[in-house]
Design an enzyme around this catalytic site. Structure first.
Site, short mmCIF file in Angstrom:
data_model
loop_
_atom_site.label_atom_id
_atom_site.label_comp_id
_atom_site.label_asym_id
_atom_site.label_seq_id
_atom_site.Cartn_x
_atom_site.Cartn_y
_atom_site.Cartn_z
N PRO A 125 44.90 125.18 -53.11
CA PRO A 125 46.01 126.15 -53.09
C PRO A 125 46.44 126.52 -51.67
CG PRO A 125 44.21 126.91 -54.49
CD PRO A 125 43.70 125.74 -53.72
N HIS A 126 47.75 126.60 -51.49
CA HIS A 126 48.32 127.04 -50.21
C HIS A 126 49.69 127.63 -50.49
CE1 HIS A 126 49.25 122.72 -50.75
NE2 HIS A 126 50.46 123.09 -50.37
#
Lengths: 102, 161
Positions: free
Chosen positions: B77-78
């Site tokens: 996730p980013h």
């Protein structure tokens, strides 16, 4: 849809939304697989695809955005960040010759 | 990349802990769903002083548009491009969910949070990409039982670029 002869591919760009995660990982894999060829592999955000890219690979969910940014470029959508057949096809075309369709 | 020096490997290799602090590694925890998992890895980035709290919302947004599941039980996730100005410094976080978390139909055991304004984290992600191509090492990462083990697996090999 645009297409390109693999021998004309000088720069291959892997694009994702922010250009900081998934595209980085895929670019690193592709770079490794294309080692020994003269093709330059880069990763960028999908809205910042460089004008001199010959082929762009991006996640299917971003393909429309990529086509909007670069309507004349060969855009190859993929779904899997590892082992996607669309990615393998591009790599094989560059290594062994063939046409890459957008 | 780094200039070759006489103390070769130590100098040339990326110091993983500069980006992935031991305090940002959590092993053997649980999350009720992917959103809770993203809040956990994102919260570690915020706690490390790497991003503003709103960055976590951008991470969730990104996950809604395109999943960051990359395979082998790993998601990265980013934030979105629009969330980049919420990043203070480049950092990674690492959370292991041995029971797995449902990720839009995929099963995620390892969640690696990314806050990156520059390219400092690229060698570590390249290492992760390589590691995940190797089934045995991918399994070792999923089953890692110590922070040291995680850091060792995530350390780029000096001989590869």
């Amino acid at each position: 849809m645009p297409s390109i002869e693999s021998t004309d591919v000088k720069k291959l760009v892997i694009a994702c939304d922010a250009g900081m995660g998934s595209s980085v990982m895929l670019a690193s894999n592709v770079k490794k697989q294309l080692k020994g060829t003269s093709v330059i592999v880069e990763h960028t955000p999908v809205d910042h695809i460089p004008a001199d890219a010959d082929v762009v690979m991006c996640h299917a969910g971003l393909a429309e955005r990529a086509r909007k940014t670069r309507p004349d470029m060969v855009i190859v959508p993929f779904r899997l960040f590892m082992g996607d057949p669309a990615v393998t096809k591009v790599i094989n075309a560059i290594k062994n010759g063939g046409t890459i369709d957008g | 990349m780094a200039e070759p020096t006489e103390t070769a490997t130590e100098e040339q290799s990326v110091v993983v802990t500069d980006l992935l602090a031991p305090a940002s590694i959590v092993l053997g925890t649980t999350a009720s769903d992917w959103e809770a998992a993203v809040r956990l890895v994102g919260g570690l980035l915020v706690a490390a002083g790497a991003a503003a709290p709103e960055y976590v919302d951008r991470m969730i947004e990104r996950e809604h548009s395109v999943s960051t599941f990359v395979g082998e039980g790993v998601a990265i996730p980013h934030g979105t491009l629009a969330g980049k100005d919420l990043i203070v410094k480049d950092a990674l976080s690492f959370v292991q969910f041995p029971e797995g978390v449902d990720w839009h139909g995929d099963r995620v055991v390892i969640c690696i949070g990314i806050a990156a304004g520059g390219n400092g984290h690229v060698p570590i992600l390249a290492q992760l990409a390589e590691l995940l191509m190797d089934e045995e090492r991918a399994a070792a990462l999923r089953n890692a039982s110590s922070i040291d083990e995680v850091i060792e697996l995530m350390t780029p090999d000096p001989e590869t670029d």
